[in-house]
Design a protein around this motif. Structure first.
Motif, short mmCIF file in Angstrom:
data_model
loop_
_atom_site.label_atom_id
_atom_site.label_comp_id
_atom_site.label_asym_id
_atom_site.label_seq_id
_atom_site.Cartn_x
_atom_site.Cartn_y
_atom_site.Cartn_z
N GLN A 98 15.43 39.88 53.84
CA GLN A 98 15.33 39.25 52.52
C GLN A 98 15.39 40.25 51.37
N LYS A 99 16.01 41.38 51.62
CA LYS A 99 16.18 42.41 50.59
C LYS A 99 17.58 42.26 50.00
N THR A 100 17.72 42.49 48.70
CA THR A 100 19.03 42.43 48.07
C THR A 100 19.84 43.65 48.47
N VAL A 101 21.04 43.42 48.99
CA VAL A 101 21.91 44.49 49.48
C VAL A 101 23.15 44.57 48.60
N ARG A 102 23.57 45.78 48.27
CA ARG A 102 24.79 45.99 47.48
C ARG A 102 25.89 46.52 48.39
N ARG A 103 27.04 45.88 48.35
CA ARG A 103 28.21 46.33 49.10
C ARG A 103 29.36 46.48 48.12
N THR A 104 30.14 47.55 48.27
CA THR A 104 31.28 47.76 47.38
C THR A 104 32.56 47.83 48.19
N LYS A 105 33.66 47.49 47.53
CA LYS A 105 34.97 47.57 48.15
C LYS A 105 35.98 47.91 47.07
N LYS A 106 36.98 48.70 47.43
CA LYS A 106 38.02 49.09 46.49
C LYS A 106 39.29 48.28 46.73
N TYR A 107 39.88 47.82 45.64
CA TYR A 107 41.14 47.09 45.71
C TYR A 107 42.15 47.81 44.82
N ARG A 108 43.40 47.87 45.27
CA ARG A 108 44.47 48.43 44.44
C ARG A 108 45.16 47.26 43.75
N ALA A 109 45.27 47.36 42.43
CA ALA A 109 45.79 46.25 41.63
C ALA A 109 46.97 46.72 40.79
N MET A 127 45.96 26.38 47.83
CA MET A 127 44.72 27.14 47.90
C MET A 127 44.59 27.99 46.64
N PRO A 128 43.45 27.94 45.96
CA PRO A 128 43.30 28.71 44.72
C PRO A 128 43.23 30.21 45.01
N LYS A 129 43.66 30.99 44.03
CA LYS A 129 43.63 32.44 44.18
C LYS A 129 42.25 32.96 43.82
N ARG A 130 41.80 33.94 44.57
CA ARG A 130 40.48 34.52 44.30
C ARG A 130 40.55 35.38 43.04
N ILE A 131 39.50 35.36 42.26
CA ILE A 131 39.37 36.20 41.07
C ILE A 131 38.10 37.01 41.23
N LEU A 132 38.20 38.34 41.07
CA LEU A 132 37.06 39.23 41.21
C LEU A 132 36.88 40.05 39.95
N ASN A 133 35.64 40.47 39.68
CA ASN A 133 35.33 41.35 38.56
C ASN A 133 35.01 42.72 39.11
N GLY A 134 35.50 43.77 38.44
CA GLY A 134 35.23 45.12 38.91
C GLY A 134 35.46 46.15 37.85
N THR A 135 35.35 47.41 38.25
CA THR A 135 35.50 48.55 37.35
C THR A 135 36.64 49.43 37.85
N VAL A 136 37.49 49.88 36.93
CA VAL A 136 38.59 50.78 37.29
C VAL A 136 38.00 52.14 37.62
N VAL A 137 38.31 52.66 38.82
CA VAL A 137 37.81 53.97 39.22
C VAL A 137 38.93 55.00 39.34
N SER A 138 40.19 54.55 39.31
CA SER A 138 41.32 55.48 39.36
C SER A 138 42.53 54.84 38.71
N ASP A 139 43.25 55.66 37.90
CA ASP A 139 44.49 55.19 37.28
C ASP A 139 45.58 56.24 37.40
N GLN A 140 45.52 57.04 38.46
CA GLN A 140 46.43 58.17 38.63
C GLN A 140 47.87 57.74 38.94
N ASN A 141 48.03 56.64 39.65
CA ASN A 141 49.37 56.21 40.04
C ASN A 141 50.01 55.36 38.97
N SER A 142 51.33 55.37 38.93
CA SER A 142 52.07 54.58 37.95
C SER A 142 51.97 53.09 38.30
N GLN A 143 51.61 52.27 37.32
CA GLN A 143 51.50 50.82 37.44
C GLN A 143 50.48 50.36 38.48
#
Length: 82
Positions: A33-44, A1-17
């Motif tokens: 039929q309206k365009t809806v925006r949903r956001t989610k945070k991932y720790r990488a 199964m291929p790994k998912r790849i997502l594009n996003g913006t860094v919002v926090s870099d306080q923790n080490s690594q």
């Protein structure tokens, strides 16, 4: 199964690594039929602590690295565009 790849913006870099990446997805509401925006945070995982707040990055699924980290940074979007 291929790994998912997502594009996003860094919002926090306080923790080490570790960086927190905000990923936004847009879709059309099925009834209104309206365009809806949903956001989610991932720790990488960021091995060299090279990404700062505001950087555009690409993240990829990986094996669990800690209790909350299931993603790792591939590259910054600026480097991927070149």
């Amino acid at each position: 199964m291929p790994k998912r790849i997502l594009n996003g913006t860094v919002v926090s870099d306080q923790n080490s690594q570790t960086v927190t990446v905000l990923v936004e997805r847009r879709f059309k509401h099925p009834l209104l039929q309206k365009t809806v925006r949903r956001t989610k945070k991932y720790r990488a995982h960021d091995e060299q602590d090279q990404f700062k707040v505001g950087d555009k990055v690409r993240i990829q699924e990986c094996a669990p690295k800690s209790k909350t980290k299931r993603w790792e940074i591939l590259t910054s979007e600026a480097a991927a565009a070149e």
